[in-house]
Each structure stands twice: as structure tokens, then as C-alpha cells.
Scaffold this motif. Structure first.
Motif, PDB file in Angstrom:
ATOM      1  N   LEU A 147      -1.418  12.432  -1.971  1.00 52.95           N
ATOM      2  CA  LEU A 147      -1.674  11.035  -1.623  1.00 52.95           C
ATOM      3  C   LEU A 147      -2.276  10.920  -0.229  1.00 52.95           C
ATOM      4  O   LEU A 147      -3.219  10.162  -0.017  1.00 52.95           O
ATOM      5  N   SER A 148      -1.769  11.688   0.728  1.00 55.78           N
ATOM      6  CA  SER A 148      -2.265  11.593   2.106  1.00 55.78           C
ATOM      7  C   SER A 148      -3.743  11.965   2.185  1.00 55.78           C
ATOM      8  O   SER A 148      -4.508  11.344   2.927  1.00 55.78           O
ATOM      9  N   LEU A 196      -6.781   3.772  -6.957  1.00 56.92           N
ATOM     10  CA  LEU A 196      -6.912   3.713  -5.500  1.00 56.92           C
ATOM     11  C   LEU A 196      -8.357   3.778  -5.045  1.00 56.92           C
ATOM     12  O   LEU A 196      -8.740   3.125  -4.075  1.00 56.92           O
ATOM     13  N   THR A 197      -9.185   4.579  -5.732  1.00 59.65           N
ATOM     14  CA  THR A 197     -10.549   4.820  -5.282  1.00 59.65           C
ATOM     15  C   THR A 197     -11.598   3.992  -6.016  1.00 59.65           C
ATOM     16  O   THR A 197     -12.724   3.875  -5.541  1.00 59.65           O
ATOM     17  N   ILE A 212     -10.301   7.795   1.576  1.00 61.62           N
ATOM     18  CA  ILE A 212     -10.639   6.375   1.463  1.00 61.62           C
ATOM     19  C   ILE A 212     -10.935   5.801   2.846  1.00 61.62           C
ATOM     20  O   ILE A 212     -11.928   5.088   3.032  1.00 61.62           O
ATOM     21  N   GLU A 213     -10.100   6.121   3.825  1.00 60.23           N
ATOM     22  CA  GLU A 213     -10.332   5.651   5.196  1.00 60.23           C
ATOM     23  C   GLU A 213     -11.646   6.185   5.754  1.00 60.23           C
ATOM     24  O   GLU A 213     -12.363   5.464   6.444  1.00 60.23           O
ATOM     25  N   SER A 271       2.436   4.609   1.102  1.00 61.82           N
ATOM     26  CA  SER A 271       2.622   5.145   2.446  1.00 61.82           C
ATOM     27  C   SER A 271       2.247   6.619   2.465  1.00 61.82           C
ATOM     28  O   SER A 271       2.624   7.375   1.584  1.00 61.82           O
ATOM     29  N   ALA A 272       1.495   7.016   3.457  1.00 63.75           N
ATOM     30  CA  ALA A 272       1.107   8.421   3.605  1.00 63.75           C
ATOM     31  C   ALA A 272       1.361   8.843   5.036  1.00 63.75           C
ATOM     32  O   ALA A 272       0.506   9.371   5.706  1.00 63.75           O
ATOM     33  N   ASP A 289       4.808  14.560   1.471  1.00 68.43           N
ATOM     34  CA  ASP A 289       3.620  14.085   0.768  1.00 68.43           C
ATOM     35  C   ASP A 289       3.895  14.121  -0.726  1.00 68.43           C
ATOM     36  O   ASP A 289       4.428  15.092  -1.243  1.00 68.43           O
ATOM     37  N   MET A 299      -5.819   9.062   0.606  1.00 69.69           N
ATOM     38  CA  MET A 299      -5.850   7.916   1.513  1.00 69.69           C
ATOM     39  C   MET A 299      -6.752   8.206   2.722  1.00 69.69           C
ATOM     40  O   MET A 299      -7.493   7.332   3.168  1.00 69.69           O
ATOM     41  N   GLN A 330       0.837  -1.188   0.000  1.00 72.58           N
ATOM     42  CA  GLN A 330       0.000   0.000   0.000  1.00 72.58           C
ATOM     43  C   GLN A 330       0.871   1.237   0.000  1.00 72.58           C
ATOM     44  O   GLN A 330       1.917   1.256   0.632  1.00 72.58           O
TER      45      GLN A 330
END
Length: 90
Positions: free
Chosen positions: A73-74, A44-45, A80-81, A26-27, A33, A77, A24
């Protein structure tokens, strides 16, 4: 979904053979970033282009040039979380 396109050097191996990075992206906050482009955001989504641009609450794109945009990216992510958390509440 894994995105294993980046390689990193492993000092414990002989020679300069690169080893695969984590499955995965990393963020972590202590790392710089990185910006990702639309194809990676889509992978990713699992969203289409229209949904990425029009979904309320989705991270804002950054204009890199006249015809080039990217996303942090952060932020992607984290989004997504947050969607995973919404799914668990339902």
C-alpha cells in the motif's frame, strides 16, 4: 476517492461499537505495511489491469502464491503522490 472498508475500535464510545477508519488508507512508515490486491489497486489508481502491470515506474507486484499477487500500500500511495507532483509541474 475514498476507500472506507476498514473499521477500528474507538475507546471513547460505550460498548464495542466499531467506528469508521479514516477516508484514505494510511501508509505511515511506523505502521506495518499492508498488502493490497488488484481490485483495491484499481480503485486507488483508476487504472486498468493492463496499465497496472505494464506502466513503467509503477510499483512491482509481490507474488503471494501461484495465482495471487499483491502490492505494498505504501508504494502504491507513493506512486499516486508522485503522479500528482508530475501533474502540478505541467
Amino acid at each position: 476517492m475514498t476507500l472506507n472498508t476498514h473499521l477500528q475500535h474507538n475507546p471513547h464510545t460505550s460498548g464495542n461499537k466499531p467506528t469508521p477508519a479514516a477516508n484514505q488508507p494510511s501508509a505511515q512508515p511506523n505502521q506495518a505495511d499492508r498488502l493490497i490486491r488488484l481490485p483495491e489497486v484499481r480503485k486507488l489508481t483508476s487504472l486498468g489491469k493492463f496499465a497496472i502491470y505494464e506502466t513503467p515506474g509503477f510499483p512491482k507486484r509481490l507474488t503471494l502464491s501461484r495465482r495471487c499477487v499483491g502490492w505494498k500500500l505504501s508504494e502504491v500511495m507513493a506512486w499516486i503522490e508522485s503522479r500528482s507532483a508530475v501533474g502540478e509541474q505541467a
